[in-house]
Design an enzyme around this catalytic site. Sequence first.
Site, PDB file in Angstrom:
ATOM      1  N   ARG A 134      40.153 -27.831 -52.474  1.00 32.29           N
ATOM      2  CA  ARG A 134      40.344 -26.515 -51.852  1.00 32.29           C
ATOM      3  C   ARG A 134      41.018 -25.552 -52.827  1.00 32.29           C
ATOM      4  O   ARG A 134      40.640 -24.393 -52.951  1.00 32.29           O
ATOM      5  CB  ARG A 134      41.177 -26.623 -50.583  1.00 32.29           C
ATOM      6  CG  ARG A 134      41.286 -25.263 -49.872  1.00 32.29           C
ATOM      7  CD  ARG A 134      42.212 -25.289 -48.703  1.00 32.29           C
ATOM      8  NE  ARG A 134      43.594 -25.197 -49.073  1.00 32.29           N
ATOM      9  CZ  ARG A 134      44.444 -24.244 -48.690  1.00 32.29           C
ATOM     10  NH1 ARG A 134      44.028 -23.268 -47.903  1.00 32.29           N
ATOM     11  NH2 ARG A 134      45.694 -24.248 -49.057  1.00 32.29           N
ATOM     12  N   SER A 166      40.836 -21.785 -45.733  1.00 36.28           N
ATOM     13  CA  SER A 166      41.899 -22.711 -45.314  1.00 36.28           C
ATOM     14  C   SER A 166      41.289 -24.120 -45.222  1.00 36.28           C
ATOM     15  O   SER A 166      40.147 -24.334 -45.633  1.00 36.28           O
ATOM     16  CB  SER A 166      42.510 -22.264 -43.984  1.00 36.28           C
ATOM     17  OG  SER A 166      41.564 -22.405 -42.956  1.00 36.28           O
ATOM     18  N   ASP A 183      46.628 -20.297 -31.640  1.00 34.08           N
ATOM     19  CA  ASP A 183      47.919 -19.792 -31.162  1.00 34.08           C
ATOM     20  C   ASP A 183      47.941 -18.290 -31.410  1.00 34.08           C
ATOM     21  O   ASP A 183      47.905 -17.854 -32.556  1.00 34.08           O
ATOM     22  CB  ASP A 183      49.023 -20.505 -31.967  1.00 34.08           C
ATOM     23  CG  ASP A 183      50.389 -19.998 -31.625  1.00 34.08           C
ATOM     24  OD1 ASP A 183      50.679 -19.891 -30.428  1.00 34.08           O
ATOM     25  OD2 ASP A 183      51.169 -19.710 -32.553  1.00 34.08           O
ATOM     26  N   ASN A 204      44.205 -27.523 -34.561  1.00 38.89           N
ATOM     27  CA  ASN A 204      45.014 -27.764 -35.764  1.00 38.89           C
ATOM     28  C   ASN A 204      46.437 -27.297 -35.513  1.00 38.89           C
ATOM     29  O   ASN A 204      46.879 -26.272 -36.032  1.00 38.89           O
ATOM     30  CB  ASN A 204      44.397 -27.039 -36.960  1.00 38.89           C
ATOM     31  CG  ASN A 204      45.173 -27.302 -38.234  1.00 38.89           C
ATOM     32  OD1 ASN A 204      46.069 -28.145 -38.272  1.00 38.89           O
ATOM     33  ND2 ASN A 204      44.837 -26.583 -39.286  1.00 38.89           N
ATOM     34  N   ILE A 228      49.995 -31.635 -42.659  1.00 34.61           N
ATOM     35  CA  ILE A 228      49.733 -32.348 -43.914  1.00 34.61           C
ATOM     36  C   ILE A 228      51.075 -32.549 -44.612  1.00 34.61           C
ATOM     37  O   ILE A 228      51.796 -31.573 -44.865  1.00 34.61           O
ATOM     38  CB  ILE A 228      48.782 -31.544 -44.832  1.00 34.61           C
ATOM     39  CG1 ILE A 228      47.473 -31.230 -44.093  1.00 34.61           C
ATOM     40  CG2 ILE A 228      48.512 -32.296 -46.132  1.00 34.61           C
ATOM     41  CD1 ILE A 228      46.621 -30.168 -44.762  1.00 34.61           C
ATOM     42  N   HIS A 278      36.860 -41.499 -21.169  1.00 35.98           N
ATOM     43  CA  HIS A 278      36.552 -42.934 -21.167  1.00 35.98           C
ATOM     44  C   HIS A 278      35.483 -43.302 -20.130  1.00 35.98           C
ATOM     45  O   HIS A 278      35.041 -44.446 -20.064  1.00 35.98           O
ATOM     46  CB  HIS A 278      37.831 -43.750 -20.923  1.00 35.98           C
ATOM     47  CG  HIS A 278      37.867 -45.042 -21.681  1.00 35.98           C
ATOM     48  ND1 HIS A 278      36.722 -45.731 -22.029  1.00 35.98           N
ATOM     49  CD2 HIS A 278      38.892 -45.788 -22.157  1.00 35.98           C
ATOM     50  CE1 HIS A 278      37.041 -46.826 -22.675  1.00 35.98           C
ATOM     51  NE2 HIS A 278      38.361 -46.887 -22.778  1.00 35.98           N
ATOM     52  N   ASP A 319      33.393 -45.145 -25.277  1.00 34.64           N
ATOM     53  CA  ASP A 319      34.288 -46.293 -25.428  1.00 34.64           C
ATOM     54  C   ASP A 319      35.050 -46.191 -26.748  1.00 34.64           C
ATOM     55  O   ASP A 319      34.721 -45.381 -27.630  1.00 34.64           O
ATOM     56  CB  ASP A 319      33.518 -47.616 -25.317  1.00 34.64           C
ATOM     57  CG  ASP A 319      32.395 -47.712 -26.335  1.00 34.64           C
ATOM     58  OD1 ASP A 319      32.605 -47.313 -27.497  1.00 34.64           O
ATOM     59  OD2 ASP A 319      31.296 -48.184 -25.971  1.00 34.64           O
TER      60      ASP A 319
HETATM   61  N1  CAO Z   1      49.186 -28.955 -42.273  1.00 36.78           N
HETATM   62  C1  CAO Z   1      49.837 -28.187 -43.164  1.00 36.78           C
HETATM   63  N2  CAO Z   1      49.452 -26.918 -43.451  1.00 36.78           N
HETATM   64  C2  CAO Z   1      48.381 -26.434 -42.811  1.00 36.78           C
HETATM   65  C3  CAO Z   1      47.659 -27.187 -41.884  1.00 36.78           C
HETATM   66  C4  CAO Z   1      48.100 -28.503 -41.609  1.00 36.78           C
HETATM   67  N3  CAO Z   1      47.474 -29.273 -40.730  1.00 36.78           N
HETATM   68  N4  CAO Z   1      46.642 -26.434 -41.421  1.00 36.78           N
HETATM   69  C5  CAO Z   1      46.732 -25.262 -42.037  1.00 36.78           C
HETATM   70  N5  CAO Z   1      47.764 -25.249 -42.868  1.00 36.78           N
HETATM   71  C6  CAO Z   1      48.212 -24.147 -43.719  1.00 36.78           C
HETATM   72  C7  CAO Z   1      47.043 -23.331 -44.225  1.00 36.78           C
HETATM   73  O1  CAO Z   1      46.497 -23.922 -45.382  1.00 36.78           O
HETATM   74  C8  CAO Z   1      47.715 -22.007 -44.471  1.00 36.78           C
HETATM   75  O2  CAO Z   1      48.453 -22.027 -45.680  1.00 36.78           O
HETATM   76  P1  CAO Z   1      47.914 -21.230 -46.987  1.00 36.78           P
HETATM   77  O3  CAO Z   1      47.834 -19.803 -46.573  1.00 36.78           O
HETATM   78  O4  CAO Z   1      48.954 -21.517 -48.000  1.00 36.78           O
HETATM   79  O5  CAO Z   1      46.591 -21.801 -47.306  1.00 36.78           O
HETATM   80  C9  CAO Z   1      48.727 -21.902 -43.364  1.00 36.78           C
HETATM   81  O6  CAO Z   1      48.926 -23.229 -42.888  1.00 36.78           O
HETATM   82  C10 CAO Z   1      48.282 -21.039 -42.208  1.00 36.78           C
HETATM   83  O7  CAO Z   1      46.972 -21.374 -41.861  1.00 36.78           O
HETATM   84  P2  CAO Z   1      46.220 -20.535 -40.729  1.00 36.78           P
HETATM   85  O8  CAO Z   1      46.827 -20.854 -39.420  1.00 36.78           O
HETATM   86  O9  CAO Z   1      46.230 -19.096 -41.104  1.00 36.78           O
HETATM   87  O10 CAO Z   1      44.698 -20.970 -40.842  1.00 36.78           O
HETATM   88  P3  CAO Z   1      43.961 -22.298 -40.425  1.00 36.78           P
HETATM   89  O11 CAO Z   1      42.529 -21.979 -40.666  1.00 36.78           O
HETATM   90  O12 CAO Z   1      44.500 -23.469 -41.108  1.00 36.78           O
HETATM   91  O13 CAO Z   1      44.193 -22.462 -38.859  1.00 36.78           O
HETATM   92  C11 CAO Z   1      44.142 -21.899 -36.552  1.00 36.78           C
HETATM   93  C12 CAO Z   1      43.621 -21.581 -37.953  1.00 36.78           C
HETATM   94  C13 CAO Z   1      43.530 -20.904 -35.604  1.00 36.78           C
HETATM   95  C14 CAO Z   1      43.738 -23.303 -36.168  1.00 36.78           C
HETATM   96  C15 CAO Z   1      45.694 -21.791 -36.552  1.00 36.78           C
HETATM   97  O14 CAO Z   1      46.064 -20.515 -36.981  1.00 36.78           O
HETATM   98  C16 CAO Z   1      46.327 -22.038 -35.199  1.00 36.78           C
HETATM   99  O15 CAO Z   1      46.374 -21.179 -34.325  1.00 36.78           O
HETATM  100  N6  CAO Z   1      46.855 -23.251 -35.002  1.00 36.78           N
HETATM  101  C17 CAO Z   1      47.587 -23.627 -33.779  1.00 36.78           C
HETATM  102  C18 CAO Z   1      46.660 -24.315 -32.796  1.00 36.78           C
HETATM  103  C19 CAO Z   1      47.409 -24.707 -31.541  1.00 36.78           C
HETATM  104  O16 CAO Z   1      48.252 -23.990 -31.050  1.00 36.78           O
HETATM  105  N7  CAO Z   1      47.116 -25.907 -31.035  1.00 36.78           N
HETATM  106  C20 CAO Z   1      47.768 -26.416 -29.855  1.00 36.78           C
HETATM  107  C21 CAO Z   1      46.768 -26.443 -28.742  1.00 36.78           C
HETATM  108  S1  CAO Z   1      47.384 -27.241 -27.312  1.00 36.78           S
HETATM  109  O17 CAO Z   1      48.449 -26.194 -26.756  1.00 36.78           O
END
Ligand code: CAO
Length: 306
Positions: free
Chosen positions: A115, A130, A173, A224, A250, A276, A280
């Site tokens: 990446r 990302s 979020d 994520n 990560i 389920h 399975d």
């Molecule tokens: N671990 C560590 N860092 C991470 C990561 C992970 N799993 N996933 C993303 N990152 C990093 C990205 O690389 C980015 O850093 P850089 O700008 O240095 O590259 C930073 O975190 C912010 O990423 P982002 O959020 O802008 O973009 P994304 O494409 O990785 O994720 C989205 C998009 C929409 C999934 C995220 O913004 C989000 O909203 N996540 C929360 C989801 C959530 O609330 N889930 C719970 C659901 S149940 O209530």
Amino acid sequence: MENNVNLSEVGGSGRDGRVLKEDILHYLSRQTGAIIPPSSPSPPLSPPPSPSSTPSSPQSSSPPPPPVVQRFTEDRSVVIKGVQKVMSRTMSASLLVPHFGYSDEVDLSRLVSLRRRLQTHAETRGVKLSYMPFFLKALSLALYEFPILNAHLDDRCESLTYKASHDIGVAMDTPGGLVVPVLRGIERLPLLAIAAELSRLQSRGRAGALGAAELSGGTFTLSNVGSIGGTYTHPVILTPEVAIGALGKIQVLPRFNERGEVVAAHIMKVSWSADHRVLDGATVSRFSNLWKSLLEEPASMILHLA
Ligand code: CAO
């Protein structure tokens, strides 16, 4: 007009997406962190957001404003509505599903360096790359081999529909709460197009402008939450879908390489939940192994280029 609000940035919760007074009040409260009392007949409108606080583009580099911390000196009840109402309805429906949980860890060390190398190429095309586009592409490749995970199950558990298109909901979020916009036809999209579409949806999510069409019809969901924190989780299936995945943070952790030496590895935990009644554990495990192998050796995804 009074508050200089651009209506196209406000998600309408009324019939056919109509923007109601409440939507405006919530939009304004999200900009300022203010809580609008539900029973107040005409609450004072907050000052309009300054143009600089409105996200202008997916690539906008200005950090989000710090959240305003509310200290309550007395109890206050608020009506559950809007995004929260939808969440309460869908999550209650999910309770009827017997969830099977399965977790594993993925070594993303190769993906992290890949990446890093591809990021500059993406940036020259105006796209932020990302990790999500890789997770989503690998997911689609794994779904090709395990189509039962990309299916809809009817309420009475009498009919399972294998969905042809990989329309992946991404838990997001936003200032207004949890929303799950859908990236459609992931199987046909190259990484850059997935990244661009994700940025577009993120930008609309931040503005509270996602419409019903963008928020419905998913065939699988990926969350994520690791971009905020955490390791293992227990994701809740969004019916009529039959599975969901959630990703942890990560982390750089010590692991053994193939020569038995301790190395610093980029480790991410993944947690799947599956219905389920139709899936399975062995199937989910094989599916997860495939997804994991694609991400641990991301170059292998080239073999699947159309
Ligand atoms: N671990 C560590 N860092 C991470 C990561 C992970 N799993 N996933 C993303 N990152 C990093 C990205 O690389 C980015 O850093 P850089 O700008 O240095 O590259 C930073 O975190 C912010 O990423 P982002 O959020 O802008 O973009 P994304 O494409 O990785 O994720 C989205 C998009 C929409 C999934 C995220 O913004 C989000 O909203 N996540 C929360 C989801 C959530 O609330 N889930 C719970 C659901 S149940 O209530």
